[in-house]
Design an enzyme around this catalytic site. Sequence first.
Site, mmCIF file in Angstrom:
data_model
loop_
_atom_site.group_PDB
_atom_site.id
_atom_site.type_symbol
_atom_site.label_atom_id
_atom_site.label_comp_id
_atom_site.label_asym_id
_atom_site.label_seq_id
_atom_site.Cartn_x
_atom_site.Cartn_y
_atom_site.Cartn_z
ATOM 1 N N CYS A 126 1.031 -1.235 0.034
ATOM 2 C CA CYS A 126 0.070 -0.035 0.117
ATOM 3 C C CYS A 126 0.883 1.303 -0.128
ATOM 4 C CB CYS A 126 -1.051 -0.186 1.114
ATOM 5 S SG CYS A 126 -0.364 -0.049 2.894
ATOM 6 N N ASN A 153 2.343 1.377 4.307
ATOM 7 C CA ASN A 153 2.600 -0.058 5.053
ATOM 8 C C ASN A 153 2.268 0.273 6.421
ATOM 9 O OD1 ASN A 153 5.479 -2.302 5.752
ATOM 10 N ND2 ASN A 153 3.346 -2.560 4.970
ATOM 11 N N CYS A 162 -1.442 0.496 7.324
ATOM 12 C CA CYS A 162 -2.949 0.323 7.352
ATOM 13 C C CYS A 162 -3.335 -0.801 6.613
ATOM 14 C CB CYS A 162 -3.566 1.586 7.293
ATOM 15 S SG CYS A 162 -3.493 2.812 8.065
ATOM 16 N N ARG A 163 -3.404 -0.553 5.258
ATOM 17 C CA ARG A 163 -4.068 -1.958 4.514
ATOM 18 C C ARG A 163 -3.140 -2.854 4.142
ATOM 19 N NH1 ARG A 163 -5.264 2.137 -0.378
ATOM 20 N NH2 ARG A 163 -3.230 3.061 0.603
ATOM 21 N N SER A 164 -1.799 -2.711 4.046
ATOM 22 C CA SER A 164 -0.869 -3.888 3.491
ATOM 23 C C SER A 164 -0.593 -4.802 4.769
ATOM 24 C CB SER A 164 0.461 -3.536 2.721
ATOM 25 O OG SER A 164 1.180 -2.782 3.380
ATOM 26 N N ASP A 211 -8.356 3.667 1.162
ATOM 27 C CA ASP A 211 -7.406 4.106 2.251
ATOM 28 C C ASP A 211 -8.097 4.582 3.304
ATOM 29 O OD1 ASP A 211 -5.340 5.215 3.531
ATOM 30 O OD2 ASP A 211 -4.241 6.245 2.124
HETATM 31 P P1 4NP Z 1 -1.864 2.597 4.206
HETATM 32 O O1 4NP Z 1 -2.498 4.145 4.750
HETATM 33 O O2 4NP Z 1 -1.421 2.928 2.916
HETATM 34 O O3 4NP Z 1 -2.942 1.947 3.882
HETATM 35 O O4 4NP Z 1 -0.891 2.467 5.064
HETATM 36 C C1 4NP Z 1 -1.943 5.259 4.983
HETATM 37 C C2 4NP Z 1 -0.846 5.411 5.852
HETATM 38 C C3 4NP Z 1 -0.072 6.714 5.947
HETATM 39 C C4 4NP Z 1 -0.421 7.690 5.011
HETATM 40 C C5 4NP Z 1 -1.193 7.410 3.851
HETATM 41 C C6 4NP Z 1 -1.947 6.396 3.822
HETATM 42 N N1 4NP Z 1 0.070 8.843 5.275
HETATM 43 O O5 4NP Z 1 0.212 9.777 4.397
HETATM 44 O O6 4NP Z 1 1.280 9.007 6.150
#
Ligand code: 4NP
Length: 172
Positions: free
Chosen positions: A17, A20, A22-24, A137
């Site tokens: 994602c 790294n 939340c989703r992944s 997201d």
């Molecule tokens: P992820 O979510 O891609 O599912 O881990 C996010 C985590 C952090 C950020 C964006 C999305 N960020 O902008 O810091």
Amino acid sequence: MTLPDPVASPYRVSMVCLGNICRSPMAEAVLAARLADAGLDDLVEVDSGGTGSWHVGHQADARARAVLARHGYDADGHRARQVDPDWFSTHDLVVAMDHDNARTLRRLAPDADAAARVVLLRSFDPASSADDQLVPDPYYGDERDFVDGLAIIERSVDGLVAALRVHLAVDG
Ligand code: 4NP
């Protein structure tokens, strides 16, 4: 969907994602649990990464850890990593959570064969349509978004495991 042939055994899958956190990590925890339940953890390995570097070394987001724990999964040992182009020489399948991640991964891929190893997780979701191919997201969302995201991930991972069984010619 036809999966790429294994470069080695075990078949190595990376969930990717943006951050790294939340989703992944959720997708990694769900796939690891499904593989263990199915006795496929010797044949298939899973890890995860993010296309961005902001959270390298961080634990999974507390909201992701909480929803995972409530559903019987564990990502407490997770530490975020950024995708390295070398992963294309060690991984058979690089599974993107959304189109932006997939585009970034294909740009990082050293050649067309590597780029062909990038797939969208939701391409394995029997409930997704052609214009509904991303795991949204949840980072700027609330707990509901994490719960909904986990349900999408569980459905998609079940589809991925079914595809892996066919591809690796494992009965079940
Ligand atoms: P992820 O979510 O891609 O599912 O881990 C996010 C985590 C952090 C950020 C964006 C999305 N960020 O902008 O810091």
